[in-house]
Enzyme design. Structure first.
Site, mmCIF file in Angstrom:
data_model
loop_
_atom_site.group_PDB
_atom_site.id
_atom_site.type_symbol
_atom_site.label_atom_id
_atom_site.label_comp_id
_atom_site.label_asym_id
_atom_site.label_seq_id
_atom_site.Cartn_x
_atom_site.Cartn_y
_atom_site.Cartn_z
ATOM 1 N N LYS A 114 18.539 -31.923 21.630
ATOM 2 C CA LYS A 114 18.474 -32.733 20.402
ATOM 3 C C LYS A 114 17.017 -32.917 19.974
ATOM 4 C CE LYS A 114 22.724 -35.208 21.505
ATOM 5 N NZ LYS A 114 23.331 -36.416 22.065
ATOM 6 N N GLN A 135 21.994 -42.046 24.582
ATOM 7 C CA GLN A 135 22.741 -40.920 25.174
ATOM 8 C C GLN A 135 23.817 -41.448 26.118
ATOM 9 O OE1 GLN A 135 22.436 -37.568 24.411
ATOM 10 N NE2 GLN A 135 24.216 -37.309 25.717
ATOM 11 N N ASP A 194 24.322 -42.063 15.847
ATOM 12 C CA ASP A 194 25.507 -41.485 16.485
ATOM 13 C C ASP A 194 26.785 -41.988 15.828
ATOM 14 O OD1 ASP A 194 25.319 -39.520 18.438
ATOM 15 O OD2 ASP A 194 24.466 -40.922 19.891
#
Ligand code: NDP
Length: 291
Positions: free
Chosen positions: A58, A102, A125
């Protein structure tokens, strides 16, 4: 009579992600001319090997698009308070446009509490209840979109695959993939069935699908005899075989013979998920500028 054998067209997720990424890079350049550099903070707690790789990928993709990223690393014994403090600071930092936590977090951390603490405007996200709610209601111009689900919708769109009126089956009901994908397909006019580990006859349900999305993390779960001739198969799963090879949730080579379209693993949904994450960072930076 001889049956016509389908041979699935493999959808090139890397190529489609490059196309979407090209547009994003231009947007980042335009923002740069106004003195704005999109910036994402990445929180990584614990030492999950797959998470290390995802975070590296990412951040690398962010770099290629001109997006800055900063890693906040915590040990597997990090406390809830430590991570919450970090999020509060990042929420208040006007130079940070996106915050990415994460997953998975270490088992003792309350993930829902962490996710709910992120400023919804920085929730790249799209896990915050406010963003999930907006995307579930639909038509609310949410700045943040669910990344894997929207990545899948882009793959279908770029491949010219019609959705309206089609029967879609999503295998997996997680908040990260299954549920948001089912909702997006529903918004696009598909008739959607969601399957999970308690589904009584998975084969029967899958055989109904014009569009079959599989997101379980169970390597090879979907075999060719579970797929209708001509179905579109989107394989989200990622599993590492003992030899290190990455595979999806479908028996790719055999399922390909029946499908009209299929995504490979790797190189299908994965690159799209990352690019939609970057899209959210850029949109967050644009929204912040307008405040
Ligand atoms: P979760 O483990 O949260 O969810 C898995 C889902 O699959 C659950 O709903 C579970 O059912 C269902 N399931 C598990 N086994 C079966 C089975 N035998 N039959 C039917 N359903 C089953 O995983 P995620 O949704 O987060 O991720 C799924 C996969 O996708 C993973 O491999 C992950 O690595 C990958 N992934 C890939 C991404 C990409 O960009 N390509 C992005 C995100 C994830 P139940 O709810 O009943 O337990």
């Amino acid at each position: 009579m001889m049956m016509k054998t389908m041979s699935g067209k493999v959808i090139d997720g890397r190529k489609i992600a490059r196309e979407v990424g090209g547009g994003l890079k231009k947007e980042v350049e335009t923002l740069g001319k106004r003195g704005i550099v999109p910036r994402v903070a990445v929180i990584l707690a614990g030492n999950d090997q797959a998470s290390e790789i995802y975070v590296r990928n990412k951040r690398r993709k962010a770099g290629t698009l001109g997006i800055e990223s900063e890693l906040f690393r915590f040990g597997s014994d990090a406390s809830q308070e430590e991570i919450e403090d970090c999020i509060r600071k990042l929420n208040n930092d006007k130079n940070v446009h996106g915050i990415l936590v994460q997953l998975p977090l270490p088992g003792h951390i309350d993930r829902n509490k962490i996710v709910s603490l992120i400023d919804p405007g920085k929730d790249v996200d799209c896990f915050h209840p406010e963003n999930v709610g907006k995307n579930t209601i639909g038509g609310m111009n949410s700045t943040m979109v669910p990344v894997t689900a929207t990545g899948i919708m882009k793959l279908l769109e770029f491949s010219g695959i019609p959705i309206e009126g089609k029967k879609a089956v999503v295998v997996g009901r997680s908040n990260v993939v299954g549920k948001p994908t089912a909702i997006q397909l529903l918004h696009a006019g598909a008739t959607v069935t969601v399957c999970h580990s308690k589904t009584e006859d998975l084969k029967k349900e899958c055989l109904e699908a014009d569009i079959l999305v599989v997101a379980t993390g169970h390597a090879g779960l979907v075999t060719a005899n579970m797929v209708k001739d001509g179905a579109v198969v989107i394989d989200v799963g990622i599993s590492a075989l003992p030899e290190g090879e990455m595979v999806g949730d479908t028996d790719f080579e055999k399922v390909k013979e029946k499908a009209s379209f299929i995504t490979p693993v790797p190189g299908g949904v994965g690159p799209m998920t990352i690019i939609m994450l970057m899209r959210n960072v850029v949109e967050a930076a644009k929204a912040r500028e307008q405040e």
